[in-house]
Design an enzyme around this catalytic site. Structure first.
Site, short mmCIF file in Angstrom:
data_model
loop_
_atom_site.label_atom_id
_atom_site.label_comp_id
_atom_site.label_asym_id
_atom_site.label_seq_id
_atom_site.Cartn_x
_atom_site.Cartn_y
_atom_site.Cartn_z
N CYS A 109 0.78 -1.25 0.00
CA CYS A 109 0.00 0.00 0.00
C CYS A 109 0.80 1.29 0.00
O CYS A 109 0.55 2.18 -0.82
CB CYS A 109 -0.95 0.01 1.19
SG CYS A 109 -2.12 -1.34 1.14
N GLN A 129 3.91 2.58 -0.73
CA GLN A 129 4.58 3.14 -1.91
C GLN A 129 3.57 3.40 -3.04
O GLN A 129 3.56 4.47 -3.64
CB GLN A 129 5.69 2.20 -2.38
CG GLN A 129 6.28 2.67 -3.70
CD GLN A 129 7.64 2.03 -3.99
OE1 GLN A 129 8.53 2.07 -3.17
NE2 GLN A 129 7.76 1.45 -5.15
N1 LIG Z 1 -3.64 -5.35 1.57
C1 LIG Z 1 -4.01 -4.43 2.45
O1 LIG Z 1 -3.58 -4.44 3.59
C2 LIG Z 1 -4.96 -3.35 2.06
C3 LIG Z 1 -5.56 -2.56 3.06
C4 LIG Z 1 -6.46 -1.55 2.70
C5 LIG Z 1 -6.76 -1.34 1.36
N2 LIG Z 1 -6.18 -2.13 0.41
C6 LIG Z 1 -6.60 -1.91 -0.98
O2 LIG Z 1 -7.58 -2.91 -1.28
C7 LIG Z 1 -7.49 -3.34 -2.66
C8 LIG Z 1 -7.28 -4.84 -2.72
O3 LIG Z 1 -6.05 -5.15 -2.09
P1 LIG Z 1 -5.65 -6.64 -1.73
O4 LIG Z 1 -4.39 -6.56 -0.96
O5 LIG Z 1 -6.83 -7.34 -1.16
O6 LIG Z 1 -5.35 -7.21 -3.21
P2 LIG Z 1 -5.22 -8.73 -3.65
O7 LIG Z 1 -4.37 -8.75 -4.85
O8 LIG Z 1 -4.86 -9.57 -2.47
O9 LIG Z 1 -6.72 -9.17 -4.04
C9 LIG Z 1 -7.40 -8.69 -5.15
C10 LIG Z 1 -8.21 -9.85 -5.74
O10 LIG Z 1 -9.06 -9.32 -6.77
C11 LIG Z 1 -9.18 -10.33 -7.77
N3 LIG Z 1 -9.68 -9.72 -9.01
C12 LIG Z 1 -9.06 -8.82 -9.82
N4 LIG Z 1 -9.87 -8.46 -10.84
C13 LIG Z 1 -11.04 -9.13 -10.66
C14 LIG Z 1 -12.28 -9.17 -11.37
N5 LIG Z 1 -12.48 -8.41 -12.45
N6 LIG Z 1 -13.25 -9.99 -10.91
C15 LIG Z 1 -13.05 -10.75 -9.80
N7 LIG Z 1 -11.92 -10.75 -9.09
C16 LIG Z 1 -10.92 -9.95 -9.50
C17 LIG Z 1 -7.78 -10.90 -7.87
O11 LIG Z 1 -7.80 -12.20 -8.47
C18 LIG Z 1 -7.35 -10.93 -6.40
O12 LIG Z 1 -7.61 -12.19 -5.79
C19 LIG Z 1 -6.34 -2.51 -3.25
O13 LIG Z 1 -6.89 -1.38 -3.86
C20 LIG Z 1 -5.52 -2.11 -2.03
O14 LIG Z 1 -4.83 -0.91 -2.24
C21 LIG Z 1 -5.31 -3.12 0.72
O1 LIG Z 2 6.78 2.25 13.12
C1 LIG Z 2 6.73 1.57 12.08
C2 LIG Z 2 5.54 1.02 11.58
C3 LIG Z 2 5.57 0.29 10.40
N1 LIG Z 2 6.74 0.08 9.75
C4 LIG Z 2 6.74 -0.69 8.48
O2 LIG Z 2 5.78 -0.11 7.60
C5 LIG Z 2 5.24 -1.09 6.72
C6 LIG Z 2 3.73 -1.06 6.71
O3 LIG Z 2 3.24 -1.50 7.96
P1 LIG Z 2 1.70 -1.41 8.37
O4 LIG Z 2 1.21 -0.05 8.08
O5 LIG Z 2 1.57 -1.88 9.76
O6 LIG Z 2 1.03 -2.52 7.41
P2 LIG Z 2 0.10 -2.43 6.10
O7 LIG Z 2 -0.65 -3.71 6.05
O8 LIG Z 2 0.91 -2.01 4.94
O9 LIG Z 2 -0.99 -1.29 6.45
C7 LIG Z 2 -0.94 0.02 5.92
O10 LIG Z 2 -1.48 0.05 4.61
C8 LIG Z 2 -2.85 -0.42 4.56
C9 LIG Z 2 -3.22 -0.45 3.10
O11 LIG Z 2 -3.69 0.74 2.60
C10 LIG Z 2 -3.72 0.51 5.40
O12 LIG Z 2 -5.07 0.05 5.33
C11 LIG Z 2 -3.22 0.51 6.83
O13 LIG Z 2 -3.99 1.40 7.61
C12 LIG Z 2 -1.76 0.93 6.84
O14 LIG Z 2 -1.23 0.85 8.17
C13 LIG Z 2 5.83 -2.43 7.21
O15 LIG Z 2 6.92 -2.79 6.39
C14 LIG Z 2 6.29 -2.12 8.62
O16 LIG Z 2 7.34 -2.95 9.04
C15 LIG Z 2 7.92 0.63 10.23
O17 LIG Z 2 8.98 0.46 9.63
N2 LIG Z 2 7.89 1.35 11.39
#
Ligand SMILES: NC(=O)c1ccc[n+]([C@@H]2O[C@H](COP(=O)([O-])OP(=O)(O)OC[C@H]3O[C@@H](n4cnc5c(N)ncnc54)[C@H](O)[C@@H]3O)[C@@H](O)[C@H]2O)c1
Ligand SMILES: O=c1ccn([C@@H]2O[C@H](COP(=O)(O)OP(=O)(O)O[C@H]3O[C@H](CO)[C@@H](O)[C@H](O)[C@H]3O)[C@@H](O)[C@H]2O)c(=O)[nH]1
Length: 482
Positions: free
Chosen positions: A273, A275
């Protein structure tokens, strides 16, 4: 019975929908995906993602009011509320390559919703998207809608991996953005609120206009990542001056206006997320004619790249400027503890940097499969990618210079140096005396996550480098060229 369908069974779609099903027994939830192996795994005993507490929640609801399926169109057609939680990676080619979010998956999902729907629906943006995406989605839906009403809401997800279930059970806030200016929009906001209110206190559910909700998600991630880059920039200065970054961040964080969380210096932030979302924010600023604002946020990524580079350079320079043929034990590969996710993990850039200097790596991570590590290290980066970027290691070179093992003792046996790249709890309580006894001397420890007890390891005999901590006399004389 309210029917929900979530398109995308990934790190967000899977846990979020499992928790909705768990907390709202009267709601039927179907999670659909184009990936057959992913859905098969969600329906098996070995879920496709590792997340503490997830197994229990899924097992309680699966087959009752929670279903995982590849029959996308059927479930979308039947749903009242459709969440879209597909991936939105950084574009790798074309306009905005290297910065803009790639909305291909989102657009195809929206077109499919428009095609298969025979009744009105609320469409919820769960994925992280550029501000104003809802406007484009509304156009796609209404253009093809055959008179059906669609209401688009933005409901960004704030869960962090490794703590997804506790974050979802007890969120700081739930954000719902919608068309507050019309009755249909307000009704849609209320319908979604009625779901969350079943376990989230009213005052934590924030309703805003669409653009505020979309932008708040990007802004929150930029602010969080900025804290890490800020403390990491200070860690370099600590090493140069003898200050201790843990003491500095603790003193700084005691100010309630600053707060103590998210100030841990590290080898750099990773994950799917931070970057991606900052690059996306940078691109949006550029497109809106705001180059100064774009450059401000770009700096957060530059410091992150600098930190990873600095770690590799410190290691090489401390080991007499050569690690060619030397065995280095790598502890941890995932981007943070309690997840097997390796997307944008700093371990990739650090390992590539070490391989570029011809080291032999033996890697151990409690959750990342061997095949994933090999794939990550041999997948070429794109030209636009920052830092280590230019370093491309061929599949052959990875096969010859990397070994993946199944415990920390195996990874560190006969190693000249150890690198801790993920803060897994088990690395805190290893028998470091035993590890030291099995290493050639001098035995180095490069702790990229500040998890080891530096004094204790120095007493054992290790030369210890710990991010932002006063330098070992042995290291002091070594130039830390970035
Ligand atoms: N990973 C996180 O911690 C996190 C947290 C908050 C928000 N987000 C955001 O949520 C979104 C999803 O992230 P993620 O980590 O769950 O991704 P992910 O890659 O784990 O999952 C996405 C899924 O969508 C499926 N997909 C893609 N196109 C499709 C389609 N047309 N129909 C059905 N399925 C389809 C893929 O096969 C995949 O399994 C991103 O926009 C991300 O930025 C992620
Ligand atoms: O004090 C800190 C806290 C985190 N990290 C690093 O930062 C990265 C991201 O960590 P974290 O934010 O805990 O995990 P994510 O699952 O990437 O969650 C972030 O990204 C998600 C996707 O958008 C958001 O939903 C969350 O709120 C946001 O915390 C990791 O490599 C951690 O090791 C540090 O180096 N120092």
């Amino acid at each position: 019975m309210v029917k929900i369908c979530c398109i995308g069974a990934g790190y967000v779609g899977g846990p979020t929908m499992a928790v909705i099903a768990f907390k709202c027994p009267s709601v039927e939830v179907a999670v659909v995906d184009i990936s057959v192996p992913r859905i098969t795994a969600w329906n098996s005993d070995k879920l496709p993602i590792y997340e503490p507490g997830l197994d229990e929640v899924v097992k309680k609801c699966r087959g009752k009011n929670l279903f995982f399926s590849n029959e996308i169109e059927k479930h979308v057609a039947a749903a009242d509320i459709v969440f879209v939680s597909v991936n939105t990676p950084t574009k790798t080619s074309g306009l905005g390559a290297g910065k803009a979010a790639d909305l291909t998956y989102w657009e195809s999902a929206a077109r499919m919703i428009a095609d298969v729907s025979k009744s009105s629906k609320i469409v919820v943006e769960k994925s992280t998207v550029p501000v104003k995406t809802a406007e484009a989605i509304e156009k796609i839906l209404t253009h093809n809608s055959k008179g059906i009403e669609f209401h688009v809401l933005s409901n960004p997800e704030f869960l962090a991996e490794g703590t997804a279930i506790t974050d979802l059970f007890n969120p700081d806030r739930v954000l719902i953005g919608g068309r507050e200016e019309n009755a249909g929009g307000l009704k849609a906001i209320q319908t979604l609120k009625d779901i969350y209110v079943q376990w989230v206190p009213q005052e934590r559910i924030i309703c805003t206009n669409l653009w505020s909700a979309e932008l708040s998600k990007l802004a929150a991630n930029a602010f969080l990542a900025q804290r890490i880059s800020s403390v990491n920039s200070i860690s370099a200065l600590c090493e140069a001056t003898g200050a201790n970054v843990t003491q500095v961040s603790s003193a700084v964080g005691k100010d309630l206006r600053i707060g103590s969380k998210f100030l841990n210096a590290s080898v750099g932030f990773g994950g799917s997320c931070f970057q991606k979302d900052i690059l996306n924010l940078v691109y949006i600023c550029e497109c809106n004619g705001l180059p100064e604002v774009a450059n401000y946020w770009k700096q957060v990524i530059k410091i992150n790249d600098y930190q990873k580079n600095r770690f590799v350079n410190r290691l090489v320079s401390s080991m007499f400027n050569t690690i060619s043929g030397k065995k280095i034990g790598i502890l941890g590969f995932s981007f943070k503890k309690d997840t097997g996710d390796t997307r944008e993990t700093p371990a990739i850039d650090v390992c590539k940097g070490l391989l570029n200097d011809k080291a032999q790596l033996v890697i151990y991570d409690p959750q990342v499969p061997e095949a994933q590590i090999f794939k990550d290290l041999s997948t070429p980066k794109f030209d636009w990618d920052q830092l280590g970027s230019t370093i491309q290691i061929t599949e052959d070179a990875v096969a010859q210079s990397v070994k993946v093992v199944h415990n920390a003792y195996e990874a560190t046996k006969d190693a000249h140096a150890i690198c801790i790249l993920t803060e897994w709890d088990e690395f805190k309580s290893l028998d470091y005396q035993k590890i030291y006894n099995n290493m050639p001397k001098p035995a180095y420890m490069f702790d990229g996550r500040n998890v080891v007890d530096v004094a204790k390891l120095r007493q054992i005999g290790f030369i210890v480098y710990s991010i932002g901590k006063p330098l070992d006399p042995w290291l002091k004389d070594m130039p830390a060229i970035a």
